[in-house]
Structures are given as C-alpha cells and as structure tokens.
Design a protein around this motif. Structure first.
Motif, PDB file in Angstrom:
ATOM      1  N   ARG A   1     -41.266  -3.605  -7.031  1.00 48.29           N
ATOM      2  CA  ARG A   1     -40.803  -4.097  -5.738  1.00 48.29           C
ATOM      3  C   ARG A   1     -39.314  -3.823  -5.564  1.00 48.29           C
ATOM      4  NH1 ARG A   1     -37.496  -8.314  -6.427  1.00 48.29           N
ATOM      5  NH2 ARG A   1     -37.807  -9.834  -8.108  1.00 48.29           N
TER       6      ARG A   1
ATOM      7  N   PHE B   1     -46.958  -0.298  -9.414  1.00 46.92           N
ATOM      8  CA  PHE B   1     -45.973  -0.441  -8.339  1.00 46.92           C
ATOM      9  C   PHE B   1     -44.969  -1.536  -8.689  1.00 46.92           C
ATOM     10  CE2 PHE B   1     -49.535   1.466  -6.080  1.00 46.92           C
ATOM     11  CZ  PHE B   1     -48.903   2.444  -5.328  1.00 46.92           C
TER      12      PHE B   1
ATOM     13  N   ILE C   1     -44.910  -2.138   2.525  1.00 51.25           N
ATOM     14  CA  ILE C   1     -45.764  -2.985   3.363  1.00 51.25           C
ATOM     15  C   ILE C   1     -44.940  -3.734   4.406  1.00 51.25           C
ATOM     16  CG2 ILE C   1     -47.359  -4.941   3.349  1.00 51.25           C
ATOM     17  CD1 ILE C   1     -48.122  -4.117   0.484  1.00 51.25           C
TER      18      ILE C   1
ATOM     19  N   SER D   1     -44.210   5.025 -10.404  1.00 50.85           N
ATOM     20  CA  SER D   1     -45.057   4.630  -9.293  1.00 50.85           C
ATOM     21  C   SER D   1     -46.140   5.686  -9.095  1.00 50.85           C
ATOM     22  CB  SER D   1     -44.226   4.494  -8.021  1.00 50.85           C
ATOM     23  OG  SER D   1     -45.058   4.317  -6.895  1.00 50.85           O
TER      24      SER D   1
ATOM     25  N   MET E   1     -43.770 -10.905  -2.237  1.00 54.67           N
ATOM     26  CA  MET E   1     -43.482  -9.900  -3.268  1.00 54.67           C
ATOM     27  C   MET E   1     -42.489 -10.400  -4.311  1.00 54.67           C
ATOM     28  SD  MET E   1     -43.131  -6.594  -0.814  1.00 54.67           S
ATOM     29  CE  MET E   1     -44.409  -6.261   0.395  1.00 54.67           C
TER      30      MET E   1
ATOM     31  N   GLU F   1     -45.765 -10.033  -8.108  1.00 57.85           N
ATOM     32  CA  GLU F   1     -45.039  -8.921  -8.722  1.00 57.85           C
ATOM     33  C   GLU F   1     -45.794  -8.378  -9.935  1.00 57.85           C
ATOM     34  OE1 GLU F   1     -40.581  -7.970 -10.558  1.00 57.85           O
ATOM     35  OE2 GLU F   1     -41.150 -10.007  -9.984  1.00 57.85           O
TER      36      GLU F   1
ATOM     37  N   GLU G   1     -37.613   4.277   0.085  1.00 53.99           N
ATOM     38  CA  GLU G   1     -39.011   4.522  -0.268  1.00 53.99           C
ATOM     39  C   GLU G   1     -39.358   6.013  -0.283  1.00 53.99           C
ATOM     40  OE1 GLU G   1     -41.184   2.012  -1.055  1.00 53.99           O
ATOM     41  OE2 GLU G   1     -39.542   0.580  -0.856  1.00 53.99           O
TER      42      GLU G   1
ATOM     43  N   SER H   1     -44.847 -11.324   3.735  1.00 56.41           N
ATOM     44  CA  SER H   1     -45.160 -10.379   2.654  1.00 56.41           C
ATOM     45  C   SER H   1     -43.923 -10.091   1.814  1.00 56.41           C
ATOM     46  CB  SER H   1     -45.718  -9.079   3.233  1.00 56.41           C
ATOM     47  OG  SER H   1     -44.776  -8.443   4.092  1.00 56.41           O
TER      48      SER H   1
ATOM     49  N   THR I   1     -42.663   1.722  -3.248  1.00 57.11           N
ATOM     50  CA  THR I   1     -42.786   0.406  -3.865  1.00 57.11           C
ATOM     51  C   THR I   1     -43.613  -0.481  -2.946  1.00 57.11           C
ATOM     52  OG1 THR I   1     -40.862  -0.591  -2.776  1.00 57.11           O
ATOM     53  CG2 THR I   1     -40.440   0.738  -4.751  1.00 57.11           C
ATOM     54  N   THR I   2     -43.797  -1.730  -3.348  1.00 52.37           N
ATOM     55  CA  THR I   2     -44.529  -2.666  -2.489  1.00 52.37           C
ATOM     56  C   THR I   2     -43.748  -2.986  -1.217  1.00 52.37           C
ATOM     57  OG1 THR I   2     -43.571  -4.492  -3.762  1.00 52.37           O
ATOM     58  CG2 THR I   2     -45.765  -3.726  -4.411  1.00 52.37           C
TER      59      THR I   2
ATOM     60  N   ALA J   1     -48.907  -6.406  -8.817  1.00 56.30           N
ATOM     61  CA  ALA J   1     -48.578  -5.060  -8.342  1.00 56.30           C
ATOM     62  C   ALA J   1     -48.245  -4.132  -9.500  1.00 56.30           C
ATOM     63  CB  ALA J   1     -47.412  -5.127  -7.359  1.00 56.30           C
TER      64      ALA J   1
END
Length: 323
Positions: A164, A162, A114, A104, A148, A154, A91, A144, A110-111, A157
């Motif tokens: 995943r 964003f 979280i 992004s 995703m 997906e 990330e 979560s 990315t997601t 997002a």
C-alpha cells in the motif's frame, strides 16, 4: 404507540423532523388507531426512508448547507488532482517499468489504485451532473483509503503480492473525501466552475514540476524525501493560494464561496506540521519569490472572479425580474 413512532422518527435528520415530524406522526397515529395496533411494516418503511434521506440529502436549503455544498465541489476537484497525481507518478510510473518497493504482480501498482480511481470517478460524476454518485464514490475512496491502513487489510493484500502507499497519503486523501461527502457536489454553472479549477491547477502544476526530477529508483515518488518535500511544499502553497482567494471573495461580497475556499485550505495549511523535519517553511515553499508569486496569482484570480461575478449580476437580476 406514540412513544414507538417518536423513537423511530429520530432516525430522520433533525431538520427534517422539525419540518415534517408532527405531520407524519399524526398520520401514523391515525393509521394505527384505525388498525388498533402498530404496523411493523410502517416502522420498517420509516427506517428505510430515513436512511435513504440521510444518504441522498445533505440538509435543508440554508446558508450553512450552501457553504457545505460549495466546500464539497471544491473538495472533489482537489480529490481529482490528488488522485491523478499519484495514479500517474506513484502507480503507473511508465519511466520505471520495473517492480515497486515490494514486488507487485502488476508493475508498480499498489492497493492505492482503488481509492485513486474512485476519487477520479467522483470528479467525473460531478462533471456530468451526478452529485449523489459523486458522494458515494468519494465515500468509497475515503473508506477504502482508511481500510488499507488497517493491519489485517494490509496483510491480506500482501498475501497477493500487493503493498500500500504510505499511510499519511491515504489518511490525507480520506480527510479531503470527508469534505466531499459533507455536502452535495453539484456541478457549478458559469464562472463559478473556473473558480473551482483554481484548486486543482496548483496541485497539477506541482506534479509537472516534480516530473523534472524523476529518477529510476523503484517507488521513489512515494518514499524519496525529496519528493515528499515537493508534495508538502505544493500542498502548503495551494492552501495559501486558496486562503488568499477566499479573502478576496469575502471582501467582494461572495461569503459563501469565500467560506468554502477557506475550509478547503485548512487541510493543506496543516501540512506545515511537517516543516520542522523537512527544512523549515522557507525550504518548503521555495523561498520568498515563489511564495510572492503564488499570492500574486491568487490575488489576480480572486479579483477576476469578483469582477466577472459583478458583471453577471445585472443580467441575473433582470432575468429574475422578467420572470
């Protein structure tokens, strides 16, 4: 009335019903007879208490529950290692300030951020003695991660720019989170805490080794076949190490911790499923030399843990007798 109360009491875990069910049922029936009717408030309170008990209590103090609790603590250590791994190298990736594979709004994020942050917070909660908070955070991390993967989430997002992480990574993280939620991850005392760290050290070590092959291509850590091989290799070696330590602890008489380590080794050992497509077992584990080194280190760690445990046993026994 009896049938109604019995039906509501089924909301409780079986172990709780076996210990308290008849007593509670008798009190409820006496109260209902005095009123001449079934009280809806009592029914709602029963359901609320049953839900609260299921969420905040993993089970009675049995051997099986003791194993589940230790599985949970080891698993939360592994979740922290996985989360730190992908937070830094998947990330944040400060060496690659450009964009990710799909543009992004915030650098490479990315997601997955979280579920990784939630997993790391779960480990911190265990460290400060907040077992229930750790379970909730681990549950959120796992759910979560699974959410995703769902196409509607997906696509939602992606409307904000964003993407995943790969579904295999999210699914594996969710599987480890299940082990966390299955027990109560209480902070271990004394030498047991050092045993748990053994689960995270190999993973962190693989992360540091993989850093030597960093590239400048966006999102390489998620998509590059070489990096996938490194991660799968590290996972298999970790599983082997955990299993060897478990065997040593079992021989040394620590069957609860041995079982917990063995259970936590299973998801990592299942990564051997990928060996046919990634060059076979020898290519993944880095050859016989590295495999022997991991087994040797695990044997030494297990023997050290057993030795320390036996040295502390007389002290604990004398304390319990004095009490």
């Amino acid at each position: 009335m009896s049938a109604v109360y019995r039906a509501v009491l089924k909301c409780y875990p079986r172990w709780w019903r076996d210990q308290h069910g008849d007593e509670v049922l008798g009190v409820l029936l006496d109260s209902a007879d005095a009123r001449g009717r079934t009280d809806l408030g009592d029914l709602l309170n029963l359901v609320a208490h049953a839900v609260r008990l299921r969420l905040n209590s993993s089970g009675p103090p049995t051997l099986v529950q003791g194993i589940r609790n230790r599985v949970s603590v080891i698993a939360v250590t592994l979740v922290a290692a996985i989360s730190v791994n992908f937070l830094i190298f998947g990330e944040w990736a400060p060496w690659d300030p450009g964009t990710s594979m799909v543009v992004s709004p915030i650098g490479n994020l990315t997601t997955g951020l979280i579920c990784y942050v939630a997993g790391l917070l779960a480990a911190i909660a265990v460290a400060v003695g907040r077992a229930q908070a750790a379970r909730w955070l681990a549950a959120f991390s796992g759910l979560s991660a699974l959410a995703m993967i769902l196409p509607p989430i997906e696509q939602f997002a992606e409307t904000f720019g964003f993407t995943r992480p790969p579904g295999a990574i999210l699914g594996f993280l969710a599987a480890i989170c299940v082990l966390v939620v299955a027990g109560e991850p209480r902070r271990p005392d004394g030498h047991r805490g050092a045993v748990l760290l053994l689960g995270a050290i190999p993973t962190v070590g693989v992360v540091l080794v993989s850093a030597s092959s960093l590239q400048t291509e966006p999102w390489f850590y998620y998509r590059s076949p070489e990096q996938i091989s490194v991660r799968v290799s590290g996972g298999i070696l970790l599983g082997i190490g955990l299993l060897v330590i478990a065997i040593v602890l079992l021989i040394g008489g620590s069957r609860v911790w041995a079982t917990a380590l063995a259970v936590n080794s299973v998801p990592w050992l299942l990564l051997t499923y990928y060996t046919p497509t990634l060059g076979g077992v020898d290519a993944l584990v880095g050859g016989a030399g590295l495999l022997a080194a991991v087994i040797g280190a695990a044997l030494a760690a297990g023997i050290t843990a057993v030795t320390i445990g036996r040295r502390q046993l007389p002290t604990r026994t004398s304390v319990s007798r004095s009490e």
